[in-house]
Design a protein around this motif. Structure first.
Motif, mmCIF file in Angstrom:
data_model
loop_
_atom_site.group_PDB
_atom_site.id
_atom_site.type_symbol
_atom_site.label_atom_id
_atom_site.label_comp_id
_atom_site.label_asym_id
_atom_site.label_seq_id
_atom_site.Cartn_x
_atom_site.Cartn_y
_atom_site.Cartn_z
ATOM 1 N N HIS A 193 39.049 50.094 38.864
ATOM 2 C CA HIS A 193 39.865 49.115 38.138
ATOM 3 C C HIS A 193 38.952 48.160 37.371
ATOM 4 O O HIS A 193 37.895 47.749 37.874
ATOM 5 N N PRO A 194 39.318 47.782 36.131
ATOM 6 C CA PRO A 194 38.454 46.904 35.332
ATOM 7 C C PRO A 194 38.120 45.565 35.977
ATOM 8 O O PRO A 194 37.084 44.973 35.662
ATOM 9 N N TYR A 195 38.983 45.068 36.861
ATOM 10 C CA TYR A 195 38.735 43.776 37.493
ATOM 11 C C TYR A 195 38.006 43.901 38.825
ATOM 12 O O TYR A 195 37.811 42.898 39.523
ATOM 13 N N MET A 196 37.592 45.107 39.168
ATOM 14 C CA MET A 196 36.888 45.343 40.428
ATOM 15 C C MET A 196 35.476 45.846 40.144
ATOM 16 O O MET A 196 35.141 46.221 39.017
ATOM 17 N N ASP A 197 34.654 45.835 41.195
ATOM 18 C CA ASP A 197 33.331 46.452 41.138
ATOM 19 C C ASP A 197 33.014 47.020 42.511
ATOM 20 O O ASP A 197 33.846 46.952 43.433
ATOM 21 N N PHE A 198 31.829 47.548 42.679
ATOM 22 C CA PHE A 198 31.479 48.209 43.939
ATOM 23 C C PHE A 198 31.505 47.234 45.112
ATOM 24 O O PHE A 198 31.996 47.567 46.205
ATOM 25 N N HIS A 199 30.976 46.034 44.913
ATOM 26 C CA HIS A 199 30.884 45.078 46.026
ATOM 27 C C HIS A 199 32.269 44.607 46.479
ATOM 28 O O HIS A 199 32.511 44.470 47.693
ATOM 29 N N LYS A 200 33.177 44.392 45.547
ATOM 30 C CA LYS A 200 34.542 44.000 45.916
ATOM 31 C C LYS A 200 35.239 45.135 46.656
ATOM 32 O O LYS A 200 35.907 44.916 47.678
ATOM 33 N N ALA A 201 35.091 46.360 46.119
ATOM 34 C CA ALA A 201 35.727 47.516 46.760
ATOM 35 C C ALA A 201 35.160 47.742 48.153
ATOM 36 O O ALA A 201 35.911 48.037 49.108
ATOM 37 N N LYS A 202 33.864 47.587 48.320
ATOM 38 C CA LYS A 202 33.232 47.798 49.626
ATOM 39 C C LYS A 202 33.695 46.745 50.634
ATOM 40 O O LYS A 202 33.896 47.048 51.825
ATOM 41 N N ALA A 203 33.872 45.518 50.173
ATOM 42 C CA ALA A 203 34.337 44.461 51.077
ATOM 43 C C ALA A 203 35.712 44.788 51.631
ATOM 44 O O ALA A 203 35.992 44.572 52.831
ATOM 45 N N ILE A 204 36.597 45.306 50.795
ATOM 46 C CA ILE A 204 37.944 45.678 51.256
ATOM 47 C C ILE A 204 37.891 46.843 52.232
ATOM 48 O O ILE A 204 38.518 46.824 53.304
ATOM 49 N N VAL A 205 37.138 47.884 51.892
ATOM 50 C CA VAL A 205 37.053 49.069 52.752
ATOM 51 C C VAL A 205 36.395 48.717 54.093
ATOM 52 O O VAL A 205 36.842 49.182 55.158
#
Length: 241
Positions: A193-205
């Motif tokens: 998603h354009p408003y996400m990046d790897f670090h944000k996605a990793k924090a959620i997972v």
């Protein structure tokens, strides 16, 4: 004849030998001078050829410069036409297009006052807006698909080549058409998603793996990877079913 040599006195023989030596030296000098003359003539031939080629190239260059000086370019218009002032002089005027907004024969454009839905318009509709052509229309559709839809027309400014003058043609009539299920999406889906990046996605997972389901945006707002602006924007695209 050589027997007469023994009848000469010693001094006469020395004179004869000296004369022979001088004669041999003269012969060597004559042969060497001729060889040098031939070398000079041979060496001079490539120089003459090179000089001839240089003169030809220089003449062609000067001719091109004269032809170029007879042409005047004005970059104030898009369509090109020529105006003959004299048999040897042609003036070209070139119209420069504004970004993507080229009008082609038969291409219909909307008149002022028309407003379209930013989430449902396809490229053929977008290209009817003055100032939008093939490139910008594709950019809008591509970015809209990555987002999952626009919730505000101001998001169009995030699209390459779109400026604020185009916003008057749009409004949000239909809602965001695709949302991300935070509790089921993979890290690849989240980060795409354009408003996400790897670090944000990793924090959620990582949070899901350690503590289970995420209840809502208030819980994500506690993650250090997300700013207040991120929470505000992503609230339109996240679902927690």
């Amino acid at each position: 004849m050589w027997k007469d040599w023994f009848f000469y006195t010693r001094s006469q023989r020395r004179v004869i030998v000296l004369l022979l030596i001088i004669l041999v030296l003269l012969l060597f000098l004559m042969v060497g001078e001729k060889a040098n003359k031939d070398k000079v003539e041979i060496a001079a031939e490539p120089l003459l050829i090179a000089d001839s080629l240089y003169c030809k190239i220089e003449k062609e260059r000067q001719e091109r410069e004269r032809n170029y000086k007879n042409r005047t370019y004005r970059k104030n218009e898009w369509t090109a036409f020529e105006k003959k002032k004299s048999p040897d002089t042609v003036v070209y005027e070139v119209r420069k297009p504004k970004k993507d907004s080229l009008r082609f024969p038969g291409q219909e454009k909307y008149s002022a006052g028309i407003v379209i839905d930013v989430n449902s318009a396809d490229t053929s509709i977008l290209k009817k807006i003055p100032g939008i052509g093939r490139v910008i229309s594709k950019n809008i559709v591509s970015y809209r698909n990555r987002l999952g839809g626009f919730y505000d027309v101001g998001q169009l400014l995030e699209v390459k080549y779109v400026d604020s003058t185009l916003l008057v043609w749009f409004q949000v009539k239909s809602d965001v058409f695709r949302k991300i299920n935070v509790n089921k999406a993979s890290i690849e889906e989240l980060r795409s998603h354009p408003y996400m990046d790897f670090h944000k996605a990793k924090a959620i997972v990582d949070f899901r793996r350690k503590r289970g389901r995420i209840s809502g945006m208030s819980q994500i707002s506690m993650f250090k990877e997300f700013s207040d602006g991120d929470i505000s924007r992503l609230s339109h695209y996240f679902t927690f079913e």
